[in-house]
Design an enzyme around this catalytic site. Structure first.
Site, PDB file in Angstrom:
ATOM      1  N   CYS A  90       0.868  -1.176   0.000  1.00 52.25           N
ATOM      2  CA  CYS A  90       0.000   0.000   0.000  1.00 52.25           C
ATOM      3  C   CYS A  90       0.905   1.225   0.000  1.00 52.25           C
ATOM      4  O   CYS A  90       2.113   1.108   0.133  1.00 52.25           O
ATOM      5  CB  CYS A  90      -0.869   0.043   1.244  1.00 52.25           C
ATOM      6  SG  CYS A  90      -2.043  -1.324   1.346  1.00 52.25           S
ATOM      7  N   GLY A 100      -0.925   0.794  -4.949  1.00 51.17           N
ATOM      8  CA  GLY A 100      -2.225   0.193  -4.655  1.00 51.17           C
ATOM      9  C   GLY A 100      -3.320   0.863  -5.458  1.00 51.17           C
ATOM     10  O   GLY A 100      -3.387   2.100  -5.516  1.00 51.17           O
ATOM     11  N   ASN A 152       0.949   0.528   5.817  1.00 48.76           N
ATOM     12  CA  ASN A 152       1.459  -0.276   4.706  1.00 48.76           C
ATOM     13  C   ASN A 152       2.260  -1.419   5.327  1.00 48.76           C
ATOM     14  O   ASN A 152       3.206  -1.174   6.056  1.00 48.76           O
ATOM     15  CB  ASN A 152       2.384   0.599   3.837  1.00 48.76           C
ATOM     16  CG  ASN A 152       3.247  -0.213   2.883  1.00 48.76           C
ATOM     17  OD1 ASN A 152       4.400   0.121   2.649  1.00 48.76           O
ATOM     18  ND2 ASN A 152       2.727  -1.276   2.337  1.00 48.76           N
ATOM     19  N   GLY A 153       1.838  -2.654   5.049  1.00 44.53           N
ATOM     20  CA  GLY A 153       2.603  -3.769   5.577  1.00 44.53           C
ATOM     21  C   GLY A 153       1.723  -4.933   5.953  1.00 44.53           C
ATOM     22  O   GLY A 153       0.599  -5.075   5.450  1.00 44.53           O
ATOM     23  N   TYR A 209      11.492  -3.967  -7.844  1.00 47.00           N
ATOM     24  CA  TYR A 209      10.237  -3.916  -8.602  1.00 47.00           C
ATOM     25  C   TYR A 209       9.257  -2.838  -8.149  1.00 47.00           C
ATOM     26  O   TYR A 209       8.714  -2.106  -8.973  1.00 47.00           O
ATOM     27  CB  TYR A 209       9.549  -5.287  -8.518  1.00 47.00           C
ATOM     28  CG  TYR A 209       8.183  -5.316  -9.177  1.00 47.00           C
ATOM     29  CD1 TYR A 209       8.060  -5.388 -10.566  1.00 47.00           C
ATOM     30  CD2 TYR A 209       7.014  -5.226  -8.428  1.00 47.00           C
ATOM     31  CE1 TYR A 209       6.807  -5.387 -11.179  1.00 47.00           C
ATOM     32  CE2 TYR A 209       5.760  -5.232  -9.032  1.00 47.00           C
ATOM     33  CZ  TYR A 209       5.661  -5.317 -10.405  1.00 47.00           C
ATOM     34  OH  TYR A 209       4.434  -5.308 -11.012  1.00 47.00           O
TER      35      TYR A 209
END
Ligand code: SF4
Length: 498
Positions: free
Chosen positions: A2, A28, A100-101, A253
């Protein structure tokens, strides 16, 4: 995966969030949200879809205030529904939070909260984190101070095991306060910056700061919490710190190439990884006529690889810019549909040539098989593939959707890997995998090559199986089972709708 964002000290906080979230939209695409504080009211707007389409001027008008937090979501656990969109809000005390995670003890936390009669509304990891933080604050007298928040964060970090960055907006010492904090190893990224007018901005990536013309001042440290208030110097506290282990896959990436994470540009890292792969390819005595990237992520690495090998670099595929990233899409059928739209080859760049394709990684490998067929159909005499990262052999339990063990394509070609593959073992798996993909050769970068190139602490558990934040076998089973369930639910939704 995210993206998080926060700003304090801006008369246009919600509008800034709207702009900045678009600069981290690649993190996201499922849902998005913006929340503010305005004279002790805590409005928020959460929507499904992309920020630019999901938010209209009337939504931003509902979000006054000089402090805002924002979020773009890609679910690794949970479903793509509005109820799971972030930021989330807890009334007592008022806290907006986005994260985020991934929590690795999600079920344990849900049980702990239920013991305190706190029940969840969503399926996302941010909610137990928020509830634990709010419960810890409720134990302290009203009129919370920065020290109270530190103590509450420490309690939350102790209970909530995993890899996550959070951004929260709340009132501390009677002032609007933006808090950004990172897990104890700093696996998930968070950066911060400031403007000369006293405003502060935090985000998952510097591209969000760049979009607002805000100067980045650095990464939030592993286990660090930064408290930011308009016109005041930042206050930094270490909540809980272990050995740093930032996610190397962000560099390979996920992150945008123009982002600066851990003090370096992602673009420069990708160039260096391309050069490292070129050296390993050369040592293997392989030959090609032309280097062609599989767009878009692999372009810088492919360019550097071609330079290092003295080969021409060509664009052999035209990417349809209106299609999404296939990896981040919800399920396999959707990913394959997207691929058909996504890449169109230019025959003249392939015909009669020994082609060296370059890509960032192989996770599930299904889109790759079709890309290779496409290249063969364009008249290439040989098709080689260079991957500028090592084989993905282990799931990520830290917030990246790579996913369950059985989904990882490279796993089919190795026996129960426990650490990094030996050189001999890696070459053997490459030969077997290449046969399956109908390639003339497949060359991955080795873990040693990755480490020589990066040269700093990192999490590379998806490559070497060494998880910096331990995940017990039982928790691995739980997380993978949740993911399988989420995957089935998404497929069931598509079957029903379609
Ligand atoms: Fe990143 Fe891989 Fe570590 Fe997950 S396991 S945090 S994807 S390096």
């Amino acid at each position: 995966m995210c993206g998080i964002f926060g700003i304090v000290g801006s008369s246009e906080a919600a509008r800034s969030a709207f702009l900045a979230l678009q600069a981290i939209q690649h993190r996201g695409q499922d849902s998005c949200g913006i929340a503010t504080i305005d004279r002790e009211r805590f409005p928020f707007v959460r929507r499904l879809g992309l920020v630019a389409q999901a938010f209209a001027p009337e939504h931003l008008n509902q979000l006054p205030g000089r402090i805002a937090v924002g979020h773009v979501r890609y679910p690794t656990i949970g479903r793509g529904v509005l109820a799971d969109a972030q930021p989330l809000f807890f009334r007592q005390p008022g806290v907006h939070l986005a994260h985020n995670g991934n929590l690795i003890n999600y079920n344990e936390l849900v049980g702990h909260l239920a013991e305190h009669s706190v029940h969840l509304l969503t399926h996302c990891d941010a909610e137990p984190l928020l509830c634990e933080l709010a419960l810890a604050l409720q134990e302290r007298p009203r009129g919370h101070t920065l020290d109270d928040a530190c103590a509450a964060l420490a309690r939350t970090w102790e209970r909530a095991d995993g890899a996550y960055s959070i951004v929260a907006a709340l009132i501390l010492d009677g002032k609007d306060t933006l808090v950004v904090a990172r897990d104890r190893c700093g696996v998930r990224p968070a950066v911060w910056g400031g403007r000369s007018d006293g405003a502060y901005v935090v985000a998952s990536e510097t591209t969000a700061l760049d979009a607002l013309g805000v100067e980045a001042r650095g990464d939030v440290g592993p286990g660090e919490a930064l408290f930011l208030r308009e016109g005041e110097p930042p206050v930094s506290r270490v909540i809980r710190r272990d050995r740093p282990a930032p996610c190397i896959f962000e560099q390979i990436y996920f992150a945008r190439p123009d982002s600066r994470i851990e003090g370096r540009t992602v673009y420069a890292t990708r160039l260096a990884l391309g050069r490292a792969l070129a050296r390993e390819w050369r040592q293997l005595g392989r030959r090609a006529d032309v280097v062609i990237p599989i767009p878009d992520t692999s372009r810088p690495a492919a360019m550097a690889l071609a330079e290092e090998l003295g080969l021409p670099y060509r664009e052999g595929f035209i990417k349809n810019r209106y299609s999404g990233r296939t990896f981040i899409m919800g399920d396999q059928a959707q990913r394959e549909d997207e691929l058909r739209l996504k890449l169109n080859p230019i025959r003249s760049e392939f015909e009669g040539r020994r082609v060296l394709l370059v890509d960032d990684s192989i996770v599930r490998g299904t889109t790759l098989a079709r890309t290779i067929q496409l290249v063969r159909s364009q008249g290439a005499t040989e098709v080689h593939l260079g991957i500028y990262s090592p084989p993905v052999l282990h799931p990520c339990y830290y917030g990246i959707d790579m996913s369950t063990t059985e989904e990882l394509a490279a796993r089919a070609f190795v026996l129960e890997p426990s650490g990094p593959l030996s050189e001999e073992h890696q070459r053997e798996m490459e030969r077997n995998f290449a046969r399956r993909l109908e390639l003339d050769s497949l060359t991955y970068l080795s873990v040693a090559g990755l480490d020589r190139t990066w040269g700093g602490p990192r999490c590379a558990a998806c490559f070497d199986g060494r998880y910096p934040i331990p995940v017990s076998a039982e928790r691995r089973r739980e997380i993978e089972a949740d993911r399988r369930l989420g995957h089935e639910r998404r497929q069931a939704t598509f079957r029903f709708v379609g």
